[in-house]
Design an enzyme around this catalytic site. Structure first.
Site, PDB file in Angstrom:
ATOM      1  N   GLY A 540       0.795  -1.222   0.000  1.00 34.32           N
ATOM      2  CA  GLY A 540       0.000   0.000   0.000  1.00 34.32           C
ATOM      3  C   GLY A 540       0.822   1.263   0.000  1.00 34.32           C
ATOM      4  O   GLY A 540       0.345   2.324  -0.408  1.00 34.32           O
ATOM      5  N   ASP A 655      -1.554  -4.729  11.657  1.00 34.34           N
ATOM      6  CA  ASP A 655      -1.678  -5.080  10.241  1.00 34.34           C
ATOM      7  C   ASP A 655      -1.022  -6.436   9.965  1.00 34.34           C
ATOM      8  O   ASP A 655      -0.322  -6.611   8.972  1.00 34.34           O
ATOM      9  CB  ASP A 655      -1.042  -3.996   9.363  1.00 34.34           C
ATOM     10  CG  ASP A 655      -1.535  -4.062   7.911  1.00 34.34           C
ATOM     11  OD1 ASP A 655      -2.616  -4.661   7.692  1.00 34.34           O
ATOM     12  OD2 ASP A 655      -0.869  -3.526   7.021  1.00 34.34           O
TER      13      ASP A 655
END
Length: 848
Positions: A540, A655
């Protein structure tokens, strides 16, 4: 006649190689050839010839039921059989001997035996013994492998001095993975003074355990948390030895001095198919021998780790400032024997004790009085901390290799001699040496007021300087080279860079970290100008490239996207966190590079890239058999436990997913990408955020819906990841096209229908441990339960992973399981279902 007999036996087994002994004993008439093995009574251990991969033959002992073979003892480690034929037998003098093809003895038990009527037997303990044929009394063993260890300590084996034989038994590592000959490292007890055990080579000492304090070695606080193992230390007229025993017969445990120089404890449960690393040393930089020099102590929870005690100062201030504490500390003031004081230090690993004076009968008050009256005495302590403490140990030398632990970790009290003038520098509130409490109160008030004034002035100056630097930044940035711009940025971010030429910034902050700075040009050359051929993956916040430095070191370079508005903050967070973390299941950060338009992190290179590149690829997933998958699950659990509980900071990753688990050459997992992580205080258990970050499919319900995160949020992510590893399938995330079940819902249905094994990845269904898979599935469902309080913490997760004797509760309904269960709650967020991919990290603002 004996020669002819051996020739006949060798001839027979050359032509009848499939003959196998189903016994545990050899005699002079029943020897053992390379095609045979001895098996202990209940088939725990096996003994025979083996080739570790160097085309030589050795007599060794290994666990019979464990594959691949785990060797625990080698007889002829330095004298292998170099031919293709060998024999183990009882010689004419009653000793055990190993003969090569030429019938030359390459190894023997070498004992004086009065009667040649002897046998050699392999016991269920793993002990290989030589005894008289009709005498099974252990007290009468003529020879035994337990008294001649190689690199492994088994339950019941003793390490240390046998006063009767004057033999100090120790462990010595293998030379290499495929070479069992005597290696470079040994784990040996020093019996002088107060006995303790060292890891050393022929040239230097690497690690010291600290002396035994009645409960454990003072430098191994982890020993207090081992519930299935009982440790024993004997110091009497017969022996000075250390040993252990396992309290649960279903658990195997072994201590090994590895060829890499680490001391490692492994455990194995019968239903498992892989050894689990329980403990290892050295664990961190404070385990390094004499890390902080004389009179210095190491504290892994502080920065820098080396500290001087009250009354002492660094001997070499310049080196100390550069994080080199090897020169240690010196006294601020000269001692005056009659008036000296003793500084109490809590939770200490006692100093090196080989030259200490020891009296086990003396109590602490008597010990203190004698030490005070002896002007040469530098420190004293109890030798035994059980039942209020007993025994006395005193040092009349410089104090080396001390370490201080957190209060809950371990260590013991140590009392160090300091000058009375240094003792008075920071008096106790409410009293002073001359009894003038008023003077103390006035002094405290004065110090407090003065400190506040100084802090206020410093803050004001800092604020004005920052404003000035900000104004100058834009005007000067184009006149500076890349290296200078990088340093300006990093200093403003509170990071202290260590350059290759040992140039250090004079400015520091409370968050100073030691981290090498790479030049952008260096990384450009290393990655072939960040070519697509060198690209390892993309996330990302940018791409990751493979690079090769000029020195030949292979690295991974994470290049954050220039368009990422969150890149700087995520980079700063990742640098601050990873630079403070040390664990074999966390990726290692090597350095960084910051320029005006470039933000890069340099990591150790992982040969097998990320877990998702193999796990979710049908052509590659076959490389991950069940044994490797369970190893990966266990490694991730250990890394997560370190973040949550064992590191100096309590860290929530936020995450955790398959793409953030990297695999090295041997498929060892390492957690990476700490850009989203958050630090918790020692007693903090939960926090709330308006900026929800993470990946769909891995986020827990309370975090995604209400912005609440805790260690249980990571547990949820771990549960999802575990089920993905078992099944080889991705969890689809929050949204469910056509009302189909995601992985959690599918797993729940199979579990409730008693068909859980159907979840296993088709590529490994031919061979796996059913009990182990079911345990992982059940544990995965426990981790993804809808309510955070129902989920286990990672210490319980690791316990349930490694033991089949722990009762596991039945899981409750998982979070985000069925297509419509949370549909109404989620309807207001208005996301496109087609964009909720499992591999994309997302940021949701204003989380409820």
């Amino acid at each position: 006649m004996k020669t002819i007999h051996h020739q006949t036996i060798i001839f027979m087994f050359m032509f009848f190689p499939c003959i196998v002994l189903a016994i545990d004993t050899i005699t002079s008439t029943k020897p053992l050839t390379i095609n045979q093995t001895l098996v202990s009574a209940t088939e725990i251990f096996e003994l025979g010839f083996f080739d570790p991969g160097n085309n030589n033959l050795y007599i060794g002992i290994w666990y019979k039921q464990i594959e691949p073979k785990t060797y625990v003892w080698v007889a002829n480690r330095d004298t292998p059989v170099t031919s293709s034929t060998g024999i183990l037998t009882i010689g004419e003098n009653g000793n055990i001997i190993v003969l090569n093809q030429a019938q030359t003895a390459v190894w023997t038990s070498n004992q004086s035996v009065s009667n040649a009527n002897t046998v050699a037997q392999l016991l269920d303990s793993g002990n290989f013994v030589l005894r008289m044929e009709n005498d099974e009394n252990p007290e009468n063993y003529i020879w035994q492998s337990f008294e001649n260890p190689t690199d492994t300590l088994l339950p019941g084996m003793k390490l240390g001095l046998d006063r009767k034989t004057d033999v100090n038994r120790f462990l010595r590592s293998w030379k290499a993975k495929t070479d069992p000959s005597s290696g470079d490292y040994n784990f040996k007890m020093n019996i002088d003074g107060l006995p303790e055990i060292f890891i050393s080579t022929d040239m230097k000492t690497v690690y010291r355990s600290g002396p035994w304090n009645g409960k454990r070695f003072s430098g191994v606080p982890e020993m207090k948390s081992v519930s299935v193992i009982e440790f024993d230390f004997e110091n009497n007229s017969n022996e000075i030895t250390y040993s252990f025993k396992v309290l649960n017969s279903s658990v195997y445990s072994r201590l090994i001095m590895s060829y890499s120089g680490t001391l490692e404890r492994y455990t194995w449960v019968r239903s498992s198919n892989m050894w689990s690393e329980y403990w290892f040393a050295p664990r961190d930089q404070c385990d390094g021998y004499r890390k902080c020099g004389p009179f210095g102590y190491c504290d892994a929870n502080d920065s820098p780790v080396c500290q001087c005690m009250k009354g002492f100062r660094p001997k070499n201030q310049q080196a100390w400032d550069l994080r080199d504490g090897s020169d240690g500390c010196v006294r601020n003031s000269e001692l005056d024997c009659g008036s000296d004081k003793f500084l109490p230090l809590k939770n200490m690993k006692l100093p090196e004790s080989s030259k200490a004076f020891v009296d086990q009968s003396m109590n602490l008050s008597r010990c203190a009085a004698i030490c005070k009256s002896n002007c040469s005495c530098t420190a004293y302590a109890n030798t035994d901390i059980t039942e209020g403490g007993s025994g006395c140990v005193m040092w009349a030398v410089d104090l080396f290799d001390m370490r201080q632990y957190a209060e809950s970790e371990g260590g013991q009290d140590l009392y160090v001699r300091v000058a009375v003038s240094d003792w008075d520098q920071t008096p106790t509130i409410g009293a002073s040496e001359n009894g003038s409490s008023n003077n103390v109160a006035k002094l405290i008030v004065a110090i407090t007021v003065g400190s506040c004034a100084v802090i206020t002035i410093l803050l004001l100056l800092f604020y004005l300087r920052r404003k000035k630097m900000q104004r100058l930044k834009n005007s000067s940035i184009n006149r500076k080279g890349p290296h200078e711009r990088s340093q300006d940025f990093l200093m403003s971010e509170g990071i202290n860079i260590v350059h290759s030429k040992k140039e250090y910034s004079s400015e520091t902050t409370t968050d100073d970290l030691e981290l090498p700075l790479f030049d952008f040009t260096t990384l450009t050359i290393a990655t072939n100008n960040f070519s697509d051929e060198n690209k390892l993956g993309q996330g990302g916040f940018g791409c990751v490239y493979k690079g090769i430095l000029i020195e030949g070191e292979i690295i991974a370079v994470k290049r954050l996207s220039r368009t990422s508005g969150q890149g700087v903050e995520e980079l700063r967070n990742e640098v601050r966190l990873i630079a403070k973390l040390q664990h074999r299941n966390l990726v290692r950060l090597l350095g960084c590079c910051i320029e005006v338009e470039e933000k890069l992190l340099v990591y150790e290179y992982m040969e097998n890239k990320s877990l998702n590149t193999i796990l979710f690829d049908k052509e590659k997933s076959g490389r991950l058999d069940w044994q490797k998958r369970f190893h990966i699950i266990s490694g991730i659990a250990r890394g997560l436990l370190y973040l949550h509980q064992d590191s100096r900071l309590r860290i929530i990753h936020r995450d955790l997913k398959a793409s953030n688990v990297l695999l090295d050459r041997e498929m060892n997992p390492k957690i990476s990408d700490f850009g989203m992580a958050r630090i918790f205080g020692g007693d903090q258990t939960e926090a709330e955020t308006k900026k929800v970050v993470g990946t769909h499919g891995y986020m827990s319900p309370e975090y995604a819906m209400d912005g609440l995160f805790s260690i249980k949020s990571d547990v949820f992510s771990f549960g999802v990841l575990m089920l993905e590893i078992v099944s080889g399938k991705k969890n689809r995330g929050f949204y469910y096209a056509n009302n189909q079940l995601n992985l959690l819902g599918h797993t729940w249905n199979l579990w409730t229908q008693g068909k859980a094994l159907e979840l296993v990845d088709e590529s490994i269904r031919t061979e796996f441990s059913k009990d182990e898979v079911l345990r992982c599935i059940q544990l995965g469902l426990l981790c993804v339960q809808e309510h955070a309080e129902d989920r286990p913490n990672m210490s319980k997760v690791l316990l349930m992973l490694s033991s089949d004797v722990v009762n596991m509760p039945q899981p409750k309904y998982p979070g985000f399981c069925l297509g419509k269960r949370h549909h109404d709650v989620e309807s207001s967020t208005k996301h496109d279902e087609s964009l909720t991919l499992n591999g994309v990290t997302v940021t949701i603002l204003d989380g409820r």
